[in-house]
Design an enzyme around this catalytic site. Structure first.
Site, PDB file in Angstrom:
ATOM      1  N   HIS A 223       0.844  -1.200   0.000  1.00 47.20           N
ATOM      2  CA  HIS A 223       0.000   0.000   0.000  1.00 47.20           C
ATOM      3  C   HIS A 223       0.875   1.244   0.000  1.00 47.20           C
ATOM      4  O   HIS A 223       2.080   1.156   0.227  1.00 47.20           O
ATOM      5  CB  HIS A 223      -0.953   0.021   1.195  1.00 47.20           C
ATOM      6  CG  HIS A 223      -0.267   0.198   2.516  1.00 47.20           C
ATOM      7  ND1 HIS A 223       0.318  -0.843   3.207  1.00 47.20           N
ATOM      8  CD2 HIS A 223      -0.055   1.308   3.270  1.00 47.20           C
ATOM      9  CE1 HIS A 223       0.843  -0.389   4.324  1.00 47.20           C
ATOM     10  NE2 HIS A 223       0.641   0.922   4.383  1.00 47.20           N
TER      11      HIS A 223
ATOM     12  N   HIS B 230       7.317  10.932  -7.165  1.00 46.68           N
ATOM     13  CA  HIS B 230       5.909  11.120  -7.493  1.00 46.68           C
ATOM     14  C   HIS B 230       5.233   9.761  -7.635  1.00 46.68           C
ATOM     15  O   HIS B 230       5.894   8.732  -7.670  1.00 46.68           O
ATOM     16  CB  HIS B 230       5.748  11.952  -8.775  1.00 46.68           C
ATOM     17  CG  HIS B 230       6.242  11.295 -10.016  1.00 46.68           C
ATOM     18  ND1 HIS B 230       7.580  11.240 -10.352  1.00 46.68           N
ATOM     19  CD2 HIS B 230       5.581  10.658 -11.020  1.00 46.68           C
ATOM     20  CE1 HIS B 230       7.717  10.598 -11.507  1.00 46.68           C
ATOM     21  NE2 HIS B 230       6.526  10.236 -11.927  1.00 46.68           N
TER      22      HIS B 230
ATOM     23  N   GLU C 189       0.941  11.698 -11.336  1.00 47.48           N
ATOM     24  CA  GLU C 189       1.037  11.618 -12.793  1.00 47.48           C
ATOM     25  C   GLU C 189      -0.002  10.635 -13.295  1.00 47.48           C
ATOM     26  O   GLU C 189      -0.261   9.624 -12.649  1.00 47.48           O
ATOM     27  CB  GLU C 189       2.443  11.126 -13.181  1.00 47.48           C
ATOM     28  CG  GLU C 189       2.634  10.816 -14.640  1.00 47.48           C
ATOM     29  CD  GLU C 189       3.958  10.128 -14.938  1.00 47.48           C
ATOM     30  OE1 GLU C 189       4.202   9.819 -16.117  1.00 47.48           O
ATOM     31  OE2 GLU C 189       4.746   9.868 -14.012  1.00 47.48           O
TER      32      GLU C 189
END
Length: 132
Positions: free
Chosen positions: A7, A62, A108
């Site tokens: 996770h 990211h 993204e």
């Protein structure tokens, strides 16, 4: 032995605001919510939002989400109309849109996968790139 990603937990300043962003704007499925956090699901990704003091950094870290090519333009238009901030212009293989969540986490949406990236890199390798 490790067998995959379990996770991702991200710190958020406002659980309600981030819960709305991830469920309504990005389409995650809510699974649980409490005063200081929430669990959401997308594909095989378990995302935990955790109330905390957010300290975003100025690096390239990211989180990228997959999207089908035929859905890309409509979804990017949806993100832009939702008022997200774009933090980077795509310069790599495949369509990508880089944007910030309400706490400044870098996200993204990307068309492609590891194989399409590696195939592009075979054609135009990065500096000193090795393949395994």
């Amino acid at each position: 032995m490790l067998n995959g990603l379990n996770h991702i937990t991200i710190a958020v300043n406002d659980v309600s605001r981030s819960f709305t962003f991830y469920s309504k704007t990005l389409g995650f499925t809510p699974k649980a919510r409490w005063s200081r956090g929430a669990y959401l699901f997308l594909g095989n990704l378990w995302l935990c939002l955790s109330a905390d003091s957010v300290d975003t950094r100025e690096d390239y870290t990211h989180y990228a989400f997959s999207i089908r090519s035929e859905d890309f333009d409509e979804f990017v238009n949806h993100l832009k109309s939702s008022g997200v901030t774009e933090w980077k212009t795509n310069q790599s293989e495949g369509k990508s849109f880089y944007f910030l969540d309400p706490d400044g986490h870098k996200l993204e949406v990307h068309v492609g996968d590891l194989n399409s990236r590696l195939n592009a890199c075979i054609q135009h390798p990065y500096e000193n790139m090795q393949f395994f």
